[in-house]
Design a protein around this motif. Structure first.
Motif, PDB file in Angstrom:
ATOM      1  N   LEU A  11     -16.832  -5.140  14.530  1.00 29.66           N
ATOM      2  CA  LEU A  11     -15.913  -4.050  14.231  1.00 29.66           C
ATOM      3  C   LEU A  11     -15.815  -3.846  12.730  1.00 29.66           C
ATOM      4  CD1 LEU A  11     -12.938  -4.835  16.664  1.00 29.66           C
ATOM      5  CD2 LEU A  11     -14.851  -3.244  17.026  1.00 29.66           C
ATOM      6  N   PHE A  12     -15.849  -2.598  12.331  1.00 30.37           N
ATOM      7  CA  PHE A  12     -15.645  -2.234  10.937  1.00 30.37           C
ATOM      8  C   PHE A  12     -14.160  -1.982  10.730  1.00 30.37           C
ATOM      9  CE2 PHE A  12     -15.472   0.474   7.234  1.00 30.37           C
ATOM     10  CZ  PHE A  12     -16.483  -0.003   6.416  1.00 30.37           C
ATOM     11  N   TYR A  13     -13.593  -2.607   9.718  1.00 33.06           N
ATOM     12  CA  TYR A  13     -12.152  -2.499   9.521  1.00 33.06           C
ATOM     13  C   TYR A  13     -11.824  -2.403   8.040  1.00 33.06           C
ATOM     14  CZ  TYR A  13     -11.779  -7.285   7.798  1.00 33.06           C
ATOM     15  OH  TYR A  13     -11.900  -8.425   7.030  1.00 33.06           O
ATOM     16  N   GLU A  14     -10.576  -2.036   7.786  1.00 26.85           N
ATOM     17  CA  GLU A  14     -10.063  -1.942   6.425  1.00 26.85           C
ATOM     18  C   GLU A  14      -8.608  -2.391   6.464  1.00 26.85           C
ATOM     19  OE1 GLU A  14      -9.985   1.960   3.885  1.00 26.85           O
ATOM     20  OE2 GLU A  14      -8.098   1.795   4.988  1.00 26.85           O
ATOM     21  N   GLU A  15      -8.196  -3.132   5.454  1.00 29.03           N
ATOM     22  CA  GLU A  15      -6.777  -3.483   5.367  1.00 29.03           C
ATOM     23  C   GLU A  15      -6.272  -3.174   3.964  1.00 29.03           C
ATOM     24  OE1 GLU A  15      -5.842  -7.681   5.780  1.00 29.03           O
ATOM     25  OE2 GLU A  15      -7.959  -8.204   5.600  1.00 29.03           O
ATOM     26  N   GLN A  16      -5.040  -2.669   3.906  1.00 30.98           N
ATOM     27  CA  GLN A  16      -4.407  -2.316   2.652  1.00 30.98           C
ATOM     28  C   GLN A  16      -2.985  -2.861   2.640  1.00 30.98           C
ATOM     29  OE1 GLN A  16      -4.820   1.720   1.186  1.00 30.98           O
ATOM     30  NE2 GLN A  16      -6.469   2.130   2.619  1.00 30.98           N
ATOM     31  N   GLY A  17      -2.494  -3.141   1.427  1.00 37.62           N
ATOM     32  CA  GLY A  17      -1.132  -3.635   1.295  1.00 37.62           C
ATOM     33  C   GLY A  17      -1.095  -5.111   0.966  1.00 37.62           C
ATOM     34  N   ASN A  18       0.107  -5.611   0.831  1.00 38.17           N
ATOM     35  CA  ASN A  18       0.331  -7.015   0.487  1.00 38.17           C
ATOM     36  C   ASN A  18       0.027  -7.898   1.690  1.00 38.17           C
ATOM     37  OD1 ASN A  18       1.525  -9.568  -0.101  1.00 38.17           O
ATOM     38  ND2 ASN A  18       2.870  -8.586  -1.604  1.00 38.17           N
ATOM     39  N   ALA A  19      -0.813  -8.906   1.492  1.00 40.99           N
ATOM     40  CA  ALA A  19      -1.205  -9.796   2.586  1.00 40.99           C
ATOM     41  C   ALA A  19      -0.026 -10.555   3.164  1.00 40.99           C
ATOM     42  CB  ALA A  19      -2.276 -10.781   2.104  1.00 40.99           C
ATOM     43  N   ASN A  20       1.068 -10.664   2.412  1.00 41.69           N
ATOM     44  CA  ASN A  20       2.241 -11.383   2.897  1.00 41.69           C
ATOM     45  C   ASN A  20       3.191 -10.492   3.704  1.00 41.69           C
ATOM     46  OD1 ASN A  20       1.518 -13.859   1.659  1.00 41.69           O
ATOM     47  ND2 ASN A  20       2.281 -13.109  -0.310  1.00 41.69           N
ATOM     48  N   ASP A  21       2.947  -9.186   3.702  1.00 42.78           N
ATOM     49  CA  ASP A  21       3.791  -8.282   4.477  1.00 42.78           C
ATOM     50  C   ASP A  21       3.397  -8.313   5.951  1.00 42.78           C
ATOM     51  OD1 ASP A  21       5.186  -7.469   2.243  1.00 42.78           O
ATOM     52  OD2 ASP A  21       3.922  -5.712   1.875  1.00 42.78           O
ATOM     53  N   GLU A  22       4.331  -7.931   6.818  1.00 39.00           N
ATOM     54  CA  GLU A  22       4.018  -7.867   8.239  1.00 39.00           C
ATOM     55  C   GLU A  22       2.914  -6.837   8.489  1.00 39.00           C
ATOM     56  OE1 GLU A  22       7.406  -7.097  10.666  1.00 39.00           O
ATOM     57  OE2 GLU A  22       8.046  -9.184  10.654  1.00 39.00           O
ATOM     58  N   PRO A  23       1.972  -7.155   9.380  1.00 40.81           N
ATOM     59  CA  PRO A  23       0.848  -6.246   9.612  1.00 40.81           C
ATOM     60  C   PRO A  23       1.153  -5.163  10.641  1.00 40.81           C
ATOM     61  CG  PRO A  23       0.482  -8.316  10.752  1.00 40.81           C
ATOM     62  CD  PRO A  23       1.770  -8.471  10.005  1.00 40.81           C
ATOM     63  N   ILE A  24       0.618  -3.981  10.379  1.00 38.68           N
ATOM     64  CA  ILE A  24       0.572  -2.891  11.344  1.00 38.68           C
ATOM     65  C   ILE A  24      -0.892  -2.614  11.646  1.00 38.68           C
ATOM     66  CG2 ILE A  24       0.875  -0.407  11.643  1.00 38.68           C
ATOM     67  CD1 ILE A  24       3.531  -0.556  10.281  1.00 38.68           C
ATOM     68  N   GLN A  33     -12.998   8.375  14.420  1.00 36.84           N
ATOM     69  CA  GLN A  33     -13.163   7.317  13.437  1.00 36.84           C
ATOM     70  C   GLN A  33     -11.806   6.913  12.850  1.00 36.84           C
ATOM     71  OE1 GLN A  33     -16.651   7.837  10.767  1.00 36.84           O
ATOM     72  NE2 GLN A  33     -16.866   9.838  11.737  1.00 36.84           N
ATOM     73  N   MET A  34     -11.783   5.716  12.293  1.00 40.18           N
ATOM     74  CA  MET A  34     -10.519   5.173  11.786  1.00 40.18           C
ATOM     75  C   MET A  34      -9.930   6.019  10.658  1.00 40.18           C
ATOM     76  SD  MET A  34     -11.643   1.878   9.479  1.00 40.18           S
ATOM     77  CE  MET A  34     -12.120   2.130   7.762  1.00 40.18           C
ATOM     78  N   ILE A  35     -10.766   6.766   9.935  1.00 39.28           N
ATOM     79  CA  ILE A  35     -10.248   7.534   8.810  1.00 39.28           C
ATOM     80  C   ILE A  35      -9.504   8.794   9.259  1.00 39.28           C
ATOM     81  CG2 ILE A  35     -11.900   6.639   7.130  1.00 39.28           C
ATOM     82  CD1 ILE A  35     -13.471   9.244   7.413  1.00 39.28           C
ATOM     83  N   LEU A  36      -9.450   9.029  10.590  1.00 37.77           N
ATOM     84  CA  LEU A  36      -8.558  10.081  11.074  1.00 37.77           C
ATOM     85  C   LEU A  36      -7.093   9.660  10.954  1.00 37.77           C
ATOM     86  CD1 LEU A  36     -10.401  11.772  14.064  1.00 37.77           C
ATOM     87  CD2 LEU A  36      -9.477  12.873  12.033  1.00 37.77           C
ATOM     88  N   TRP A  37      -6.838   8.375  10.713  1.00 35.41           N
ATOM     89  CA  TRP A  37      -5.528   7.977  10.209  1.00 35.41           C
ATOM     90  C   TRP A  37      -5.522   8.374   8.731  1.00 35.41           C
ATOM     91  CZ3 TRP A  37      -2.033   6.703  13.643  1.00 35.41           C
ATOM     92  CH2 TRP A  37      -2.386   6.024  14.806  1.00 35.41           C
ATOM     93  N   PRO A  38      -4.770   9.401   8.351  1.00 36.35           N
ATOM     94  CA  PRO A  38      -4.857   9.893   6.968  1.00 36.35           C
ATOM     95  C   PRO A  38      -4.488   8.820   5.945  1.00 36.35           C
ATOM     96  CG  PRO A  38      -3.667  11.447   8.364  1.00 36.35           C
ATOM     97  CD  PRO A  38      -3.844  10.197   9.170  1.00 36.35           C
ATOM     98  N   ILE A  53      -3.714  -2.156   8.724  1.00 38.61           N
ATOM     99  CA  ILE A  53      -5.093  -2.418   9.134  1.00 38.61           C
ATOM    100  C   ILE A  53      -5.536  -1.289  10.055  1.00 38.61           C
ATOM    101  CG2 ILE A  53      -6.641  -4.020  10.322  1.00 38.61           C
ATOM    102  CD1 ILE A  53      -4.295  -6.141   9.771  1.00 38.61           C
ATOM    103  N   ARG A  54      -6.657  -0.684   9.736  1.00 35.02           N
ATOM    104  CA  ARG A  54      -7.242   0.311  10.632  1.00 35.02           C
ATOM    105  C   ARG A  54      -8.697  -0.065  10.865  1.00 35.02           C
ATOM    106  NH1 ARG A  54      -7.408   5.797   6.704  1.00 35.02           N
ATOM    107  NH2 ARG A  54      -8.187   4.731   4.854  1.00 35.02           N
ATOM    108  N   TYR A  55      -9.241   0.339  11.998  1.00 31.64           N
ATOM    109  CA  TYR A  55     -10.616  -0.058  12.327  1.00 31.64           C
ATOM    110  C   TYR A  55     -11.259   0.992  13.214  1.00 31.64           C
ATOM    111  CZ  TYR A  55      -8.974  -1.573  17.000  1.00 31.64           C
ATOM    112  OH  TYR A  55      -8.440  -1.613  18.274  1.00 31.64           O
ATOM    113  N   ASP A  56     -12.586   1.007  13.200  1.00 27.89           N
ATOM    114  CA  ASP A  56     -13.341   1.846  14.117  1.00 27.89           C
ATOM    115  C   ASP A  56     -13.431   1.131  15.456  1.00 27.89           C
ATOM    116  OD1 ASP A  56     -14.028   4.035  12.439  1.00 27.89           O
ATOM    117  OD2 ASP A  56     -15.677   2.891  11.554  1.00 27.89           O
TER     118      ASP A  56
END
Length: 302
Positions: A11-24, A33-38, A53-56
């Motif tokens: 799976l191709f994925y991307e994560e943004q934000g502080n690693a210590n924050d709760e994940p969405i 495709q995942m980039i349809l999440w603007p 975190i968003r992924y294809d």
């Protein structure tokens, strides 16, 4: 942006934000495709203090393709389903839910707030059914229960979504993508034509893989009616739906909320089957407030 093996799939994925924050975890829809999440939506969730975190999904974008796997014809599959003889599908919607849960495992995330749109909402629902221990909360956006007696999509919207590509030339692909976006978009929030063209162009230049869509659609049909399974969901659930959705009608969102114990339903006038810029802050705020409440409830329960 990396790939990772999750549930036996790359799976191709991307994560943004502080690693210590709760994940969405954001789960996108059919053939999307995942980039349809603007990017603006991701930024808004980050602004509320979340690691995003968003992924294809499998068979789309830059994730693993199931080359050569044959999906049954839609009419044949539906007929066999109705008479109790499901057609063999390359993979199931539950498999795709396993991908989401597997991605969390691969990233060493114990629990996440899972947000799914359209088919992604169905996948997120199945994560709450089959992998409840992985979820802090569930948000199902512009999705449905799979109940076949619910109102069906407007014909122009469905026809646009499943129409064959005119060719593989970039210009034709962009024109086709624009027609799809026009057919399913929000009547109350008409898109800026130039912004729409730029977004579709980015999608086309990133990846075009039409063979994945019928296999994903077959997985949706195969999963069928989730209403009885949804009654077992204990994950705090938010259902968001547009009152003008031409593809997954409002009744689909209402049915989802009605069958998940304690689910909250929020509907918005003028909203179709997209994520218009005018609604991004409102949607992010609803999701963040729901996630925060779920975390607090889980803490009290613990």
């Amino acid at each position: 942006m990396p790939t990772i093996t999750a549930n036996g799939v790359e799976l191709f994925y991307e994560e943004q934000g502080n690693a210590n924050d709760e994940p969405i975890l954001l789960v996108m829809g059919l053939g999307a495709q995942m980039i349809l999440w603007p990017d603006e939506f991701v930024e808004a969730l980050k602004g509320h203090g979340y690691r995003v975190i968003r992924y294809d999904n499998r068979d789309i974008g830059l994730s693993q393709k199931f080359e050569g796997a044959k999906a049954p014809g839609i009419k044949t599959q539906i007929l066999r389903k109705l008479i109790g003889f499901p057609a063999k599908v390359p993979y199931t919607l539950a498999d795709m839910a396993g991908d989401g849960a597997g991605l969390l495992d691969a990233l060493r995330i114990e629990r996440a707030h899972v947000v799914g749109a359209s088919m992604g909402g169905m996948i997120a629902q199945l994560m709450a059914i089959n992998h409840a221990d992985k979820l802090h909360s569930l948000t199902s956006i512009m999705s449905t229960t799979g109940h076949r007696k619910l109102p069906q999509a407007d014909k122009p919207a469905m026809d646009a979504l499943v129409a064959p590509l005119p060719s593989m030339k970039e210009g034709d692909l962009i024109a086709h993508g624009i027609k799809v976006q026009q057919a399913i978009g929000s009547p109350g929030f008409p898109a800026d034509p130039e912004r729409r063209r730029q977004r579709v162009s980015t999608l086309v230049r990133r990846s075009v893989y039409p063979a994945g869509l019928p296999r994903q659609l077959a997985a949706i049909i195969d999963d069928g009616d989730r209403r009885e399974r949804l009654k077992s969901v204990t994950t705090p659930t938010l259902v968001l739906h547009g009152e003008a959705d031409p593809l997954v009608k409002l009744e689909g969102g209402k049915d989802t909320a009605a069958h998940i114990p304690g689910a909250k339903l929020v509907t918005l006038p003028g909203w179709g089957h997209d994520l218009p810029p005018e609604l991004i802050d409102r949607l992010a705020q609803e999701i963040a407030a729901h996630a925060k409440g779920a975390t607090q409830d889980n803490s009290v329960a613990a």
